[in-house]
Write an enzyme that holds these catalytic residues in place. Structure first.
Site, PDB file in Angstrom:
ATOM      1  CG  ASP A 179      63.229  60.693  61.907  1.00 31.54           C
ATOM      2  OD1 ASP A 179      63.577  59.936  62.825  1.00 31.54           O
ATOM      3  OD2 ASP A 179      62.177  60.541  61.258  1.00 31.54           O
ATOM      4  CG  ASP A 216      61.993  54.544  60.301  1.00 31.73           C
ATOM      5  OD1 ASP A 216      62.499  53.906  59.374  1.00 31.73           O
ATOM      6  OD2 ASP A 216      62.013  54.174  61.485  1.00 31.73           O
ATOM      7  CG  ASP A 259      58.773  61.956  59.312  1.00 29.74           C
ATOM      8  OD1 ASP A 259      59.682  61.726  60.153  1.00 29.74           O
ATOM      9  OD2 ASP A 259      57.807  61.176  59.149  1.00 29.74           O
TER      10      ASP A 259
END
Length: 337
Positions: free
Chosen positions: A18, A20, A216
């Protein structure tokens, strides 16, 4: 899947990262991300950057990564725009017009699939595709609503309600999708994480044989790995906090935990059951006391995230067995996370 005494970057052939909250936040790289990714790549791990953000093109994302010091090509970037465009293309004839509510990343993805992006219902689109772009406003959302009310197929790149930015948390595509849903009473078909179309798009484009999802967020990255049947590494540089884990549902449980991307280069400590309700990981042992609280033993390991894995093993085992989850908050506080 399991890893036997190997660092993660050697145990898996491809990291599905991922962006961001994992690699960068806004325009800045997250601490330790660049050297960790450099080391993983140098050792032979394929790095693929998988994002639910449909606003930018793969070329723009790759250029941003390169500016941060991360060598990346457009082919290394997989976006929810690409997954959404493939879903739309499977419904239409080549050359059909598609109403695009979103940015250049979504426009390019639609063109890549042999379709014609348009901006108005008056241009005769055969479907609607919607993705995040900070420029989307009332006029575009209204245009999407009119098209959906006419019965056109509607595909959303993703439904993340928020996105992390350098200034804080901001509304994501899911918030914009909700406006059209409220206006029309219609549910879109969703392409992005955690749903299977995004995983399919990623595997098609990377050719990964033994991928590791790195993210995250529990509700996109980790659930997406669960839905795809692959292992996952959760890092704590974005949305998720340690307190979100002890009572997480099965689909939100990561395989590994690390503070940041340095975890890619480490050998993960094994979680061992050492008693009926006791677990050990990386020198940390946790077990319920007579008062119902989880507590760590006197021995403490060097990595607090190994302690968190032991703690979660205990709470998850209780939940999966249908027992009351032991009180874990004080034990978590002892980890200092």
């Amino acid at each position: 899947m399991s890893v036997e005494q190997q660092p993660l970057h050697l145990a898996y052939d491809t990291a599905l990262l991922d962006l961001d909250g994992v690699v960068y936040a806004g325009q800045a790289a997250i601490p330790h991300a660049v050297p960790s990714l450099d080391a993983a790549r140098a050792a032979g791990m394929h790095l693929a950057y998988v994002t639910n953000n449909a606003s930018r093109t793969p070329q723009a994302v790759a250029a941003h990564l390169t500016e941060l010091g991360i060598a990346a090509e457009p082919a290394d970037v997989i976006t929810s725009a690409q997954a959404a465009a493939r879903l739309v293309a499977e419904k239409l004839l080549p050359g059909a017009a598609v109403l695009v509510i979103g940015g250049e990343g979504l426009m390019e993805a639609v063109r890549e699939r042999g379709l014609v992006p348009v901006r108005s219902l008056d241009e005769g689109p055969a479907a609607v595709v919607q993705g995040y772009d900070p420029a989307v406003g009332w006029q575009q959302l209204a245009e999407a609503s009119y098209a959906v009310q006419r019965g056109l197929p509607w595909v959303a790149s993703n439904t993340d309600l928020t996105i992390p930015t350098a200034r804080g948390t901001a509304p994501g595509n899911g918030t914009l999708v909700a406006a059209v849903r409220t206006a029309t009473g219609v549910e879109p078909e969703v392409a992005g994480k955690p749903l299977p179309p995004m995983h399919r798009e990623t595997v098609i484009r990377t050719g990964a044989k033994r991928p590791l999802v790195v993210g995250d967020r529990l509700d996109t990255d980790i659930e997406g790995a669960f839905n795809g049947g692959v292992d996952s590494l959760l890092v704590f540089t974005g949305v998720t906090r340690p307190a979100d884990l002890p009572e997480a549902e099965v689909k939100f449980r990561p395989t590994y935990l690390a503070g940041d991307l340095r975890g890619l280069l480490e050998v993960p400590a094994a979680v061992e059951r050492v008693g009926e309700d006791a677990f050990r990981c990386g020198g940390w042992t946790v077990a319920p006391r007579q008062d119902g609280r989880l507590a760590f033993g006197e021995e403490r390991g060097a990595d607090p995230y190994a302690g968190l894995r032991a703690l979660c093993a205990a709470t998850w085992a209780a939940a999966d067995a249908g027992r009351a989850v032991p009180e874990w908050h004080k034990a978590l506080a002892e980890l200092g996370l």
